[in-house]
Design a protein around this motif. Structure first.
Motif, PDB file in Angstrom:
ATOM      1  N   ILE A   8     -18.596  34.239 -67.727  1.00 19.54           N
ATOM      2  CA  ILE A   8     -18.751  32.995 -66.970  1.00 19.54           C
ATOM      3  C   ILE A   8     -17.452  32.663 -66.239  1.00 19.54           C
ATOM      4  O   ILE A   8     -17.469  32.197 -65.090  1.00 19.54           O
ATOM      5  CB  ILE A   8     -19.153  31.846 -67.903  1.00 19.54           C
ATOM      6  CG1 ILE A   8     -20.444  32.195 -68.665  1.00 19.54           C
ATOM      7  CG2 ILE A   8     -19.338  30.560 -67.107  1.00 19.54           C
ATOM      8  CD1 ILE A   8     -21.609  32.578 -67.781  1.00 19.54           C
ATOM      9  N   GLN A   9     -16.324  32.915 -66.865  1.00 18.24           N
ATOM     10  CA  GLN A   9     -15.044  32.689 -66.194  1.00 18.24           C
ATOM     11  C   GLN A   9     -14.886  33.609 -64.988  1.00 18.24           C
ATOM     12  O   GLN A   9     -14.364  33.195 -63.945  1.00 18.24           O
ATOM     13  CB  GLN A   9     -13.890  32.905 -67.179  1.00 18.24           C
ATOM     14  CG  GLN A   9     -13.759  31.812 -68.229  1.00 18.24           C
ATOM     15  CD  GLN A   9     -12.670  32.115 -69.246  1.00 18.24           C
ATOM     16  OE1 GLN A   9     -12.720  33.117 -69.953  1.00 18.24           O
ATOM     17  NE2 GLN A   9     -11.666  31.252 -69.308  1.00 18.24           N
ATOM     18  N   ASN A  61     -14.857  34.429 -59.112  1.00 17.61           N
ATOM     19  CA  ASN A  61     -15.337  35.213 -57.972  1.00 17.61           C
ATOM     20  C   ASN A  61     -16.092  34.383 -56.947  1.00 17.61           C
ATOM     21  O   ASN A  61     -16.158  34.747 -55.777  1.00 17.61           O
ATOM     22  CB  ASN A  61     -16.249  36.341 -58.461  1.00 17.61           C
ATOM     23  CG  ASN A  61     -15.484  37.433 -59.182  1.00 17.61           C
ATOM     24  OD1 ASN A  61     -14.325  37.675 -58.894  1.00 17.61           O
ATOM     25  ND2 ASN A  61     -16.132  38.078 -60.136  1.00 17.61           N
ATOM     26  N   VAL A  62     -16.673  33.294 -57.380  1.00 29.09           N
ATOM     27  CA  VAL A  62     -17.486  32.493 -56.461  1.00 29.09           C
ATOM     28  C   VAL A  62     -16.579  31.550 -55.686  1.00 29.09           C
ATOM     29  O   VAL A  62     -16.313  30.437 -56.103  1.00 29.09           O
ATOM     30  CB  VAL A  62     -18.572  31.684 -57.206  1.00 29.09           C
ATOM     31  CG1 VAL A  62     -19.312  30.773 -56.237  1.00 29.09           C
ATOM     32  CG2 VAL A  62     -19.562  32.624 -57.849  1.00 29.09           C
ATOM     33  N   GLY A  75     -15.959  45.146 -54.568  1.00 29.92           N
ATOM     34  CA  GLY A  75     -16.123  45.807 -55.851  1.00 29.92           C
ATOM     35  C   GLY A  75     -16.470  44.849 -56.966  1.00 29.92           C
ATOM     36  O   GLY A  75     -16.031  45.014 -58.110  1.00 29.92           O
ATOM     37  N   VAL A  76     -17.257  43.824 -56.650  1.00 35.09           N
ATOM     38  CA  VAL A  76     -17.594  42.782 -57.608  1.00 35.09           C
ATOM     39  C   VAL A  76     -19.100  42.760 -57.823  1.00 35.09           C
ATOM     40  O   VAL A  76     -19.877  42.805 -56.864  1.00 35.09           O
ATOM     41  CB  VAL A  76     -17.128  41.392 -57.112  1.00 35.09           C
ATOM     42  CG1 VAL A  76     -17.621  40.289 -58.030  1.00 35.09           C
ATOM     43  CG2 VAL A  76     -15.612  41.357 -57.001  1.00 35.09           C
ATOM     44  N   ASN A 121     -31.348  37.494 -49.906  1.00 40.24           N
ATOM     45  CA  ASN A 121     -30.410  37.597 -48.768  1.00 40.24           C
ATOM     46  C   ASN A 121     -29.045  36.984 -49.082  1.00 40.24           C
ATOM     47  O   ASN A 121     -28.499  36.210 -48.298  1.00 40.24           O
ATOM     48  CB  ASN A 121     -31.011  36.935 -47.514  1.00 40.24           C
ATOM     49  CG  ASN A 121     -32.332  37.531 -47.113  1.00 40.24           C
ATOM     50  OD1 ASN A 121     -32.541  38.743 -47.204  1.00 40.24           O
ATOM     51  ND2 ASN A 121     -33.257  36.687 -46.686  1.00 40.24           N
ATOM     52  N   TYR A 122     -28.512  37.358 -50.216  1.00 36.97           N
ATOM     53  CA  TYR A 122     -27.218  36.812 -50.615  1.00 36.97           C
ATOM     54  C   TYR A 122     -26.100  37.301 -49.706  1.00 36.97           C
ATOM     55  O   TYR A 122     -26.058  38.462 -49.301  1.00 36.97           O
ATOM     56  CB  TYR A 122     -26.884  37.226 -52.049  1.00 36.97           C
ATOM     57  CG  TYR A 122     -27.519  36.357 -53.109  1.00 36.97           C
ATOM     58  CD1 TYR A 122     -26.946  35.134 -53.454  1.00 36.97           C
ATOM     59  CD2 TYR A 122     -28.667  36.764 -53.773  1.00 36.97           C
ATOM     60  CE1 TYR A 122     -27.506  34.347 -54.431  1.00 36.97           C
ATOM     61  CE2 TYR A 122     -29.240  35.971 -54.752  1.00 36.97           C
ATOM     62  CZ  TYR A 122     -28.651  34.769 -55.084  1.00 36.97           C
ATOM     63  OH  TYR A 122     -29.212  33.981 -56.058  1.00 36.97           O
ATOM     64  N   LEU A 123     -25.186  36.402 -49.403  1.00 32.67           N
ATOM     65  CA  LEU A 123     -23.934  36.710 -48.714  1.00 32.67           C
ATOM     66  C   LEU A 123     -22.814  36.034 -49.475  1.00 32.67           C
ATOM     67  O   LEU A 123     -22.975  34.929 -49.994  1.00 32.67           O
ATOM     68  CB  LEU A 123     -23.943  36.191 -47.266  1.00 32.67           C
ATOM     69  CG  LEU A 123     -24.935  36.812 -46.280  1.00 32.67           C
ATOM     70  CD1 LEU A 123     -24.913  36.019 -44.972  1.00 32.67           C
ATOM     71  CD2 LEU A 123     -24.553  38.265 -46.010  1.00 32.67           C
ATOM     72  N   LEU A 124     -21.663  36.693 -49.519  1.00 34.20           N
ATOM     73  CA  LEU A 124     -20.490  36.102 -50.133  1.00 34.20           C
ATOM     74  C   LEU A 124     -19.414  35.934 -49.080  1.00 34.20           C
ATOM     75  O   LEU A 124     -19.119  36.858 -48.325  1.00 34.20           O
ATOM     76  CB  LEU A 124     -19.961  36.991 -51.263  1.00 34.20           C
ATOM     77  CG  LEU A 124     -18.703  36.466 -51.963  1.00 34.20           C
ATOM     78  CD1 LEU A 124     -19.011  35.237 -52.788  1.00 34.20           C
ATOM     79  CD2 LEU A 124     -18.093  37.548 -52.840  1.00 34.20           C
ATOM     80  N   PHE A 125     -18.807  34.759 -49.029  1.00 36.49           N
ATOM     81  CA  PHE A 125     -17.736  34.482 -48.096  1.00 36.49           C
ATOM     82  C   PHE A 125     -16.424  34.421 -48.857  1.00 36.49           C
ATOM     83  O   PHE A 125     -16.293  33.659 -49.817  1.00 36.49           O
ATOM     84  CB  PHE A 125     -17.952  33.129 -47.402  1.00 36.49           C
ATOM     85  CG  PHE A 125     -19.080  33.144 -46.413  1.00 36.49           C
ATOM     86  CD1 PHE A 125     -18.842  33.229 -45.060  1.00 36.49           C
ATOM     87  CD2 PHE A 125     -20.397  33.060 -46.852  1.00 36.49           C
ATOM     88  CE1 PHE A 125     -19.882  33.233 -44.155  1.00 36.49           C
ATOM     89  CE2 PHE A 125     -21.444  33.068 -45.961  1.00 36.49           C
ATOM     90  CZ  PHE A 125     -21.182  33.151 -44.606  1.00 36.49           C
TER      91      PHE A 125
END
Length: 308
Positions: free
Chosen positions: A80-81, A86-87, A261-262, A289-293
């Motif tokens: 969870i940490q 990462n988010v 790499g996550v 349709n996930y995207l990470l910024f």
């Protein structure tokens, strides 16, 4: 463009983790006698529209599969940490099915929506996270299905963050099979002597929030300790809101961020049931349709894996 949820909806003294924001029109309804709603037991769980509660349906576990609770919580807490770290912010397409349930337990109305959905999570000071949610491409809060806005789904996993896990009594029930995963099955219940910082209800933008105490069950993959499932239920009714039901059933799946790499385990689907002011609501949410910024870059990532 993402339409920001008004800043007035953010709590200042309690963790913003779970909220159903009900439009003010509900507050204008006359309230019946409230003494009979002091506990959930005062009204039998209606199986015509509700799934079994977490204390009514205990999934089986493998015989003699007792686990070390402290070890599971420690390793799950690290996951969870990692999630919180990462988010920085992520987006997804949120598909919503909203159903209004009548007194007979049948569906009396159905609405569907699709949103561009974004979440940001930031630790603004020790032991306090600011979790913001934004929705765009859909109706405003005044036009939301049934007049309800659902917030706080990603942050429910913070129940198992080391900052907050001590607010719950927990027990490890053993190894279970969760959709093909061998997973540790953990039961939890809000402690009466600890503050409730996980979930609240609010009716109207300027009304006070009403924290609710949760009990539930979670499943963590036996070898990786990633969360794959989470169920929650209301412990005590809220007479002021005539709320006797708050049930959530969430499934999580892996999302791979190749450029960083996550791997993150994010919500795939969620079933939500509640009855504030006597209005029976069922919602099914699904995410794709996930995207990470990151700070200065954007990565495309895969949708959650649907295979075990």
């Amino acid at each position: 463009m993402f339409a920001r949820i008004p800043a007035g909806l953010v709590f200042t003294q309690i963790l913003l983790c779970g909220v159903f924001l009900c439009e003010p029109v509900l507050a204008q309804e006359p309230s019946p006698g409230l003494a009979s709603l002091a506990t959930p037991a005062a009204r039998a769980r209606d199986s015509r529209w509700l799934p079994p509660g977490v204390d009514e349906n205990i999934p089986p576990v493998e015989p003699e599969s007792a686990c070390n609770l402290d070890e599971v919580l420690q390793k799950a807490g690290r996951r969870i940490q990692e999630f919180v770290k990462n988010v920085e912010r992520f987006t997804a397409t949120e598909s919503l099915l909203h159903e209004t349930i009548n007194k007979s337990g049948g569906v009396s109305g159905t609405e569907k929506r699709r949103y561009n959905y974004m979440v940001t999570m930031e630790e603004i000071r020790p032991e306090l996270f600011d979790v913001e949610e934004y929705r765009g491409g859909g109706p405003s809060s005044e036009e939301a299905p049934g007049g309800f806005l659902t917030k706080g789904l990603p942050a429910l996993v913070l129940i198992f963050h080391p900052y907050y896990s001590g607010s719950f009594s927990m027990s490890c029930e053993g190894l279970a099979n969760w959709n093909g995963h061998r997973a540790w099955q953990i039961y939890f219940r809000q402690r009466a002597d600890k503050p409730n910082k996980i979930r609240s209800y609010r009716i109207g933008l300027n009304a006070p929030s009403h924290p609710i105490a949760l009990k539930g069950r979670a499943w963590f993959v036996a070898d990786s300790y990633q969360i794959v499932g989470l169920q929650t239920d209301l412990i005590d009714a809220l007479p002021d809101l005539r709320l006797t039901v708050d049930h959530a059933n969430i499934e999580y799946g892996p999302v791979h961020f190749s450029s960083r790499g996550v791997d993150m385990w994010l919500p795939k689907t969620a079933e939500l049931y509640c009855d504030p002011k006597g209005k029976r609501i069922h919602r099914r949410l699904s995410f794709s349709n996930y995207l990470l910024f990151a700070v200065d870059e954007k990565q495309k990532i895969s949708a959650p894996d649907t295979n075990p």
